[in-house]
Design an enzyme around this catalytic site. Structure first.
Site, PDB file in Angstrom:
ATOM      1  N   HIS A  65      40.352  35.724  40.584  1.00 46.27           N
ATOM      2  CA  HIS A  65      41.388  36.701  40.934  1.00 46.27           C
ATOM      3  C   HIS A  65      41.787  37.536  39.722  1.00 46.27           C
ATOM      4  O   HIS A  65      42.142  38.707  39.863  1.00 46.27           O
ATOM      5  CB  HIS A  65      42.606  35.988  41.520  1.00 46.27           C
ATOM      6  CG  HIS A  65      42.433  35.598  42.949  1.00 46.27           C
ATOM      7  ND1 HIS A  65      43.478  35.513  43.850  1.00 46.27           N
ATOM      8  CD2 HIS A  65      41.316  35.277  43.660  1.00 46.27           C
ATOM      9  CE1 HIS A  65      43.013  35.157  45.040  1.00 46.27           C
ATOM     10  NE2 HIS A  65      41.704  34.996  44.942  1.00 46.27           N
ATOM     11  N   GLY A  71      39.553  43.445  35.226  1.00 43.85           N
ATOM     12  CA  GLY A  71      38.646  42.718  34.357  1.00 43.85           C
ATOM     13  C   GLY A  71      39.315  41.413  33.950  1.00 43.85           C
ATOM     14  O   GLY A  71      40.491  41.172  34.232  1.00 43.85           O
ATOM     15  N   ASP A  73      41.247  39.744  31.927  1.00 48.89           N
ATOM     16  CA  ASP A  73      42.184  40.043  30.840  1.00 48.89           C
ATOM     17  C   ASP A  73      43.451  39.205  30.900  1.00 48.89           C
ATOM     18  O   ASP A  73      44.443  39.518  30.236  1.00 48.89           O
ATOM     19  CB  ASP A  73      42.547  41.530  30.853  1.00 48.89           C
ATOM     20  CG  ASP A  73      43.331  41.925  32.109  1.00 48.89           C
ATOM     21  OD1 ASP A  73      43.385  41.119  33.062  1.00 48.89           O
ATOM     22  OD2 ASP A  73      43.887  43.042  32.134  1.00 48.89           O
ATOM     23  N   SER A  75      45.658  39.016  33.050  1.00 54.36           N
ATOM     24  CA  SER A  75      46.822  39.681  33.651  1.00 54.36           C
ATOM     25  C   SER A  75      47.425  38.838  34.767  1.00 54.36           C
ATOM     26  O   SER A  75      48.609  38.963  35.083  1.00 54.36           O
ATOM     27  CB  SER A  75      46.439  41.073  34.172  1.00 54.36           C
ATOM     28  OG  SER A  75      45.332  41.005  35.059  1.00 54.36           O
ATOM     29  N   GLU A  87      51.000  40.216  39.097  1.00 57.95           N
ATOM     30  CA  GLU A  87      49.905  39.768  39.960  1.00 57.95           C
ATOM     31  C   GLU A  87      50.148  38.381  40.541  1.00 57.95           C
ATOM     32  O   GLU A  87      49.852  38.120  41.707  1.00 57.95           O
ATOM     33  CB  GLU A  87      48.584  39.757  39.194  1.00 57.95           C
ATOM     34  CG  GLU A  87      48.010  41.117  38.888  1.00 57.95           C
ATOM     35  CD  GLU A  87      46.794  41.016  37.969  1.00 57.95           C
ATOM     36  OE1 GLU A  87      46.037  40.029  38.074  1.00 57.95           O
ATOM     37  OE2 GLU A  87      46.605  41.927  37.144  1.00 57.95           O
ATOM     38  N   HIS A 191      33.694  28.533  47.066  1.00 55.93           N
ATOM     39  CA  HIS A 191      34.571  28.095  48.160  1.00 55.93           C
ATOM     40  C   HIS A 191      34.288  26.651  48.574  1.00 55.93           C
ATOM     41  O   HIS A 191      34.940  26.137  49.479  1.00 55.93           O
ATOM     42  CB  HIS A 191      34.420  29.021  49.365  1.00 55.93           C
ATOM     43  CG  HIS A 191      35.067  30.351  49.185  1.00 55.93           C
ATOM     44  ND1 HIS A 191      34.770  31.462  49.963  1.00 55.93           N
ATOM     45  CD2 HIS A 191      36.020  30.774  48.300  1.00 55.93           C
ATOM     46  CE1 HIS A 191      35.501  32.489  49.568  1.00 55.93           C
ATOM     47  NE2 HIS A 191      36.265  32.089  48.562  1.00 55.93           N
ATOM     48  N   THR A 192      33.343  26.018  47.923  1.00 58.02           N
ATOM     49  CA  THR A 192      33.111  24.596  48.180  1.00 58.02           C
ATOM     50  C   THR A 192      34.277  23.755  47.684  1.00 58.02           C
ATOM     51  O   THR A 192      34.459  22.622  48.101  1.00 58.02           O
ATOM     52  CB  THR A 192      31.798  24.117  47.517  1.00 58.02           C
ATOM     53  OG1 THR A 192      31.508  22.786  47.948  1.00 58.02           O
ATOM     54  CG2 THR A 192      31.902  24.130  45.996  1.00 58.02           C
ATOM     55  N   ASP A 244      35.790  22.447  52.567  1.00 58.60           N
ATOM     56  CA  ASP A 244      34.699  21.687  53.159  1.00 58.60           C
ATOM     57  C   ASP A 244      35.000  20.201  52.955  1.00 58.60           C
ATOM     58  O   ASP A 244      35.923  19.854  52.208  1.00 58.60           O
ATOM     59  CB  ASP A 244      33.324  22.119  52.623  1.00 58.60           C
ATOM     60  CG  ASP A 244      32.981  21.634  51.228  1.00 58.60           C
ATOM     61  OD1 ASP A 244      33.394  20.531  50.842  1.00 58.60           O
ATOM     62  OD2 ASP A 244      32.283  22.361  50.514  1.00 58.60           O
ATOM     63  N   ASP A 251      29.386  21.373  45.068  1.00 57.72           N
ATOM     64  CA  ASP A 251      28.026  21.179  45.570  1.00 57.72           C
ATOM     65  C   ASP A 251      27.651  22.340  46.479  1.00 57.72           C
ATOM     66  O   ASP A 251      28.341  23.360  46.521  1.00 57.72           O
ATOM     67  CB  ASP A 251      27.903  19.829  46.291  1.00 57.72           C
ATOM     68  CG  ASP A 251      28.925  19.667  47.422  1.00 57.72           C
ATOM     69  OD1 ASP A 251      29.396  20.697  47.973  1.00 57.72           O
ATOM     70  OD2 ASP A 251      29.275  18.515  47.756  1.00 57.72           O
TER      71      ASP A 251
END
Length: 319
Positions: A65, A71, A73, A75, A87, A191-192, A244, A251
Site C-alpha cells: 500500500h 512510491g 517512501d 508515507s 494515508e 493474498h495467501t 486461505d 505458499d
C-alpha cells in the site's frame, strides 16, 4: 472536470515514479554506515510475530500500500496532523495494524546509526522478513530509499487497486507503476497471507448483478459459507474470513483456490479472464518454486519505486 482530474492524477503519478529513478538503490548501501540494520529489523519482526501471528500479513500489505501511492517512501507510516488526513487513515488502510513494529525497529536503529536508515527501507526489510517468517522465499532487498513528506488519505481512494477490480483495471493500475501482467499475478499471490473483511467481497455473494445473485465465477458452496459468515445487515465490522486455509503460511495455495472458484476477491478471480494471467495461475498453482521465483522478482521491481526526499528520524512525522 472528472476526466481532467483523472488525467491530472495519472500525470502526477507518472511524475512520482519517473522521478524515483533519481534515488538509485544498491544492495550494499548500509554495509559501512549501518551493517546491523537488517538484523535489527528481522529480530523485531520475529519478536512481534511470536506475539501476534497476523503481523507478517499486515506488514506485507503495508509495504504494498505504501509503494502504490507515491512510491515506497514510507508515507503510509505518517500520522494525520491538523487538517491533513494521512494515508494510514484512508478507508483502504483502516484495517492495517502493526505500525509499532516499524516504529520500534526504527527507534533501535536510530540508537546505533542515527540519521542513516530511512523508514521506507525499514518497511521494505520488514515485508521481506514477514514472507520469510511465514515460510516463503528470501531475497536481497535493494537499499537507499528516501522517506516522503506528503501523505494524503484521499490518494488511497484514487490510487490503490480495489479488490473489485477486473483485469483491465488491474493492468492499468499496475502499468502506471511499470508493472506487467506477470507482476500482477505474482504479487497477488501475497493474498495467501491474512484476513479479509466482509466488505471486501460482499458484492460477490449477494445482489451481484441483474442476472445472478452470486458471482457465477464463485463456487456455490464457498459462496454459501461466506453468506453465513457475512449475513445481511451485518453489524460486525470485524467479521470476515481468512484469505486461505493456510493464512499464516506463505505458499501457493491461493492460486489453487482461484482455479477452484474459492477465492475472496473479484480481482484475484479476474486473473482467469486473461489468457496470459490464466496460464501463470496454472503454473504457480502447480509449482511453488515457480511462484517464489516470480514473487521475488516482482517484489524487488515494485519496491524499487521511490520518490522520497529525506531520512526521517521518527517514522510517524516528517523532519
Amino acid at each position: 472536470m472528472a476526466l481532467i482530474l483523472a488525467l491530472l492524477s495519472t500525470t502526477l503519478l507518472l511524475f512520482f515514479f519517473t522521478s524515483s529513478t533519481a534515488n538509485a538503490l544498491s544492495l550494499n548501501h548500509y554495509d559501512k554506515t549501518c551493517p546491523e540494520v537488517e538484523s535489527i529489523v528481522a529480530k523485531t519482526v520475529e519478536k512481534a510475530t511470536k506475539k501476534d501471528k497476523t503481523i507478517p500479513a499486515t506488514l506485507l500489505r503495508m509495504h504494498f500500500h505504501d509503494c502504490f501511492i507515491r512510491g515506497c517512501d514510507a508515507s503510509v507510516l505518517l500520522y494525520s496532523k491538523g487538517n491533513n488526513k494521512a494515508e494510514k487513515d484512508g478507508p483502504a488502510n483502516l484495517s492495517l495494524h502493526g505500525f509499532y513494529v516499524i516504529e520500534s525497529a526504527k527507534k533501535q536503529i536510530e540508537a546505533v546509526c542515527p540519521g542513516v536508515v530511512s523508514c521506507a527501507d525499514v518497511l521494505a526489510f520488514a515485508a521481506r522478513d514477514s514472507v520469510v517468517l511465514s515460510g516463503g522465499p528470501t531475497w536481497n532487498v535493494p537499499k537507499g530509499r528516501k522517506d516522503g513528506r506528503i501523505s494524503k488519505a484521499s490518494e488511497t481512494i484514487k490510487l490503490l487497486p480495489s479488490p473489485a477490480f477486473n483485469i483491465s483495471q488491474l493492468k492499468q493500475s499496475f502499468s502506471l507503476r511499470g508493472l506487467s501482467t506477470d507482476d500482477i499475478v505474482a504479487l497477488l499471490g501475497g493474498h495467501t497471507l491474512g484476513f479479509a473483511h466482509c466488505s471486501s467481497f460482499q458484492n460477490r455473494i449477494r445482489n451481484f448483478n441483474a442476472t445472478h445473485d452470486i458471482d457465477p465465477t464463485m463456487h456455490p458452496s464457498f459462496a454459501a459459507s461466506l453468506r453465513n459468515v457475512c449475513p445481511i445487515n451485518n453489524k460486525n465490522k470485524y467479521a470476515g474470513v481468512k484469505m486461505d486455509p493456510s493464512s499464516t503460511t506463505f505458499d501457493n495455495t491461493h492460486y489453487k483456490l482461484i482455479l477452484q472458484g474459492k477465492t475472496l476477491f473479484a480481482s484475484d478471480q479476474a486473473l482467469l479472464s486473461n489468457p496470459k494471467a490464466k496460464n501463470l495461475v496454472y503454473k504457480f498453482a502447480s509449482s511453488k518454486q515457480s511462484f517464489y521465483k516470480a514473487f521475488v522478482n516482482s517484489m524487488i521491481k515494485m519496491s524499487s519505486l521511490n520518490g522520497g526526499q529525506e531520512i526521517r528520524k521518527d517514522c510517524r512525522v516528517v523532519n
